[in-house]
Design a protein around this motif. Sequence first.
Motif, short mmCIF file in Angstrom:
data_model
loop_
_atom_site.label_atom_id
_atom_site.label_comp_id
_atom_site.label_asym_id
_atom_site.label_seq_id
_atom_site.Cartn_x
_atom_site.Cartn_y
_atom_site.Cartn_z
N UNK A 99 0.80 -1.22 0.00
CA UNK A 99 0.00 0.00 0.00
C UNK A 99 0.84 1.28 0.00
N UNK A 100 2.16 1.16 -0.06
CA UNK A 100 2.98 2.37 -0.16
C UNK A 100 2.74 3.01 -1.53
N UNK A 101 2.71 4.35 -1.55
CA UNK A 101 2.29 5.03 -2.78
C UNK A 101 3.17 4.64 -3.97
N UNK A 102 4.48 4.59 -3.78
CA UNK A 102 5.36 4.23 -4.89
C UNK A 102 5.05 2.85 -5.44
N UNK A 103 4.80 1.90 -4.55
CA UNK A 103 4.47 0.54 -4.97
C UNK A 103 3.13 0.51 -5.69
N UNK A 104 2.18 1.26 -5.18
CA UNK A 104 0.87 1.31 -5.83
C UNK A 104 0.97 1.90 -7.23
N UNK A 105 1.74 2.99 -7.37
CA UNK A 105 1.88 3.60 -8.67
C UNK A 105 2.59 2.67 -9.65
N UNK A 106 3.54 1.91 -9.13
CA UNK A 106 4.27 0.96 -9.98
C UNK A 106 3.38 -0.19 -10.45
N UNK A 154 -4.66 -6.02 -5.91
CA UNK A 154 -3.73 -5.88 -4.79
C UNK A 154 -3.65 -7.18 -3.98
N UNK A 155 -4.79 -7.77 -3.69
CA UNK A 155 -4.80 -8.99 -2.87
C UNK A 155 -4.28 -10.19 -3.63
N UNK A 214 1.63 -9.96 -5.21
CA UNK A 214 0.33 -9.62 -4.62
C UNK A 214 0.42 -9.73 -3.09
N UNK A 215 -0.57 -9.18 -2.41
CA UNK A 215 -0.52 -9.17 -0.96
C UNK A 215 -0.51 -10.58 -0.39
N UNK A 216 -1.33 -11.47 -0.94
CA UNK A 216 -1.36 -12.85 -0.43
C UNK A 216 -0.02 -13.54 -0.68
N UNK A 217 0.60 -13.28 -1.82
CA UNK A 217 1.92 -13.86 -2.09
C UNK A 217 2.95 -13.34 -1.10
N UNK A 218 2.92 -12.05 -0.81
CA UNK A 218 3.87 -11.45 0.14
C UNK A 218 3.67 -12.06 1.53
N UNK A 219 2.42 -12.24 1.93
CA UNK A 219 2.16 -12.83 3.25
C UNK A 219 2.74 -14.24 3.36
N UNK A 220 2.65 -15.00 2.30
CA UNK A 220 3.14 -16.38 2.34
C UNK A 220 4.65 -16.46 2.36
N UNK A 352 -5.42 5.32 8.10
CA UNK A 352 -5.89 4.36 7.10
C UNK A 352 -4.75 3.81 6.24
N UNK A 353 -4.65 2.48 6.21
CA UNK A 353 -3.64 1.80 5.41
C UNK A 353 -3.80 2.11 3.93
N UNK A 354 -5.04 2.25 3.48
CA UNK A 354 -5.31 2.42 2.05
C UNK A 354 -5.45 3.86 1.60
N UNK A 355 -4.92 4.82 2.35
CA UNK A 355 -5.09 6.23 1.99
C UNK A 355 -4.52 6.53 0.60
N UNK A 356 -3.32 6.04 0.32
CA UNK A 356 -2.72 6.31 -0.99
C UNK A 356 -3.50 5.65 -2.11
N UNK A 357 -3.97 4.42 -1.87
CA UNK A 357 -4.79 3.74 -2.87
C UNK A 357 -6.04 4.55 -3.19
N UNK A 358 -6.74 5.02 -2.16
CA UNK A 358 -7.96 5.79 -2.37
C UNK A 358 -7.67 7.07 -3.14
N UNK A 359 -6.59 7.75 -2.80
CA UNK A 359 -6.25 8.99 -3.50
C UNK A 359 -5.94 8.73 -4.97
#
Length: 417
Positions: A99-106, A154-155, A214-220, A352-359
């Motif tokens: 959810x970091x803005x740079x990662x989201x933009x990428x 994302x997930x 993806x988020x699930x891949x990162x968690x694993x 909010x964790x998703x602030x950058x995503x929402x913006x």
Amino acid sequence: MNDRARRFPLGAHLTIDALADDPYPIFHELRAAEPVTWAPQLDMWLLTRRDDIVRVLADWERFTTDSPASTIRDIFGSHMLTSDGDAQIRYKRRFIGPFRRGKLEENLLATVGGVLDELMEDLEAGRRGPTGIGSADLRGRVARPLSWRSICRILGLPEEDGPRLVGWYDRFAAALENFAGDPDVRATGKEAAREFGDYVSPFLRGEVAVPEGSMIAVLSEEADPLSEAEMVANLLIVLFGGIETTESMIGNALWAVLSHPAIRRTVVADPARIEAVIEESMRWDPAVQSCTRFATESVEIRGVTIPANETVQCMLGAANRDPAHFPDPDRFDPDRPNARDHLAFGAGRHFCLGASLARIEAEQALVRVFAGLPGVRLDPTRPTRPHGHEFRTPPAIWVQWDRPGASAAGGRDRAGT
């Protein structure tokens, strides 16, 4: 009349229906006369002054989210929004990377662009009648599909499963704003959470492949992984927030601009203004109206003693219209110099964790809508406005727009705007 009702007469008469309809005049009255009040219909203490709310949200030791009385814990279990201290840090660190803005933009800008391409093509194809006047509900056709398709990406969940996720989301939302305590609504929300857990567990176990990164891949891939139950609970809140925050934020921003024709014309002429418009829309009418905390000890605020273990509702919509911080707060003004001081995403450790995503999604959506739908305006035959005491957004945003080459000014004249 009990002692609390005598001491807090405004709070005693406060109703959920009134807050859902138009909370802002109520907030002004409370802020002036009862900035700390007891609302028996909600069974909560309400705070309406911005400085009090900021202090409470920063003080996680005396005002915690970690309580058995938490509705969101009841529905989703223990996760990053219902824990504090080391547990909350442990959860949030596992999820914050994607959810970091740079990662989201990428990773997400191309996806958002592709989704919007498809949505705008659908809207263009839906133009009706010999005059070429288009009509659509922008919440249903833009805000909602953009939010769930992006959170699927994302997930790491299949986009074709999006309608199932949205169905669960609607049941979650009803349960989380169930301040009246309807047992059937609670049971439906808990059942939806169980169904989501059954659905997502094979992805978490590696039985169903997920995209790399993806988020699930990162968690694993974590060296010290969360338990499956912890991952499910936190994914539930990520899913809910990823849809709720973005869909409602986009809807509120669109409605705010469209209901202020002069600002709409400015945005069409200068899309660079959209970022400021979105920040002001979050201040003016935030999608999430409150943050809930629980007093861990007896605490005094403005001469009012809040006993230990009672619920404190920080009214974000009230904080965002506090005239002590925002002059002329009821005016929608994208040129407001301190608009980004809004608390639409909360504050403190639970920001909010998703602030950058929402913006990102809101900026892209508004750019495309105002560039791609000539003369877009609210449909005067289907009026609507934001509604909701906890999650606030228009039920629909019906608009009209002109055929290519038609006069945008003519469209404005027909709409009376």
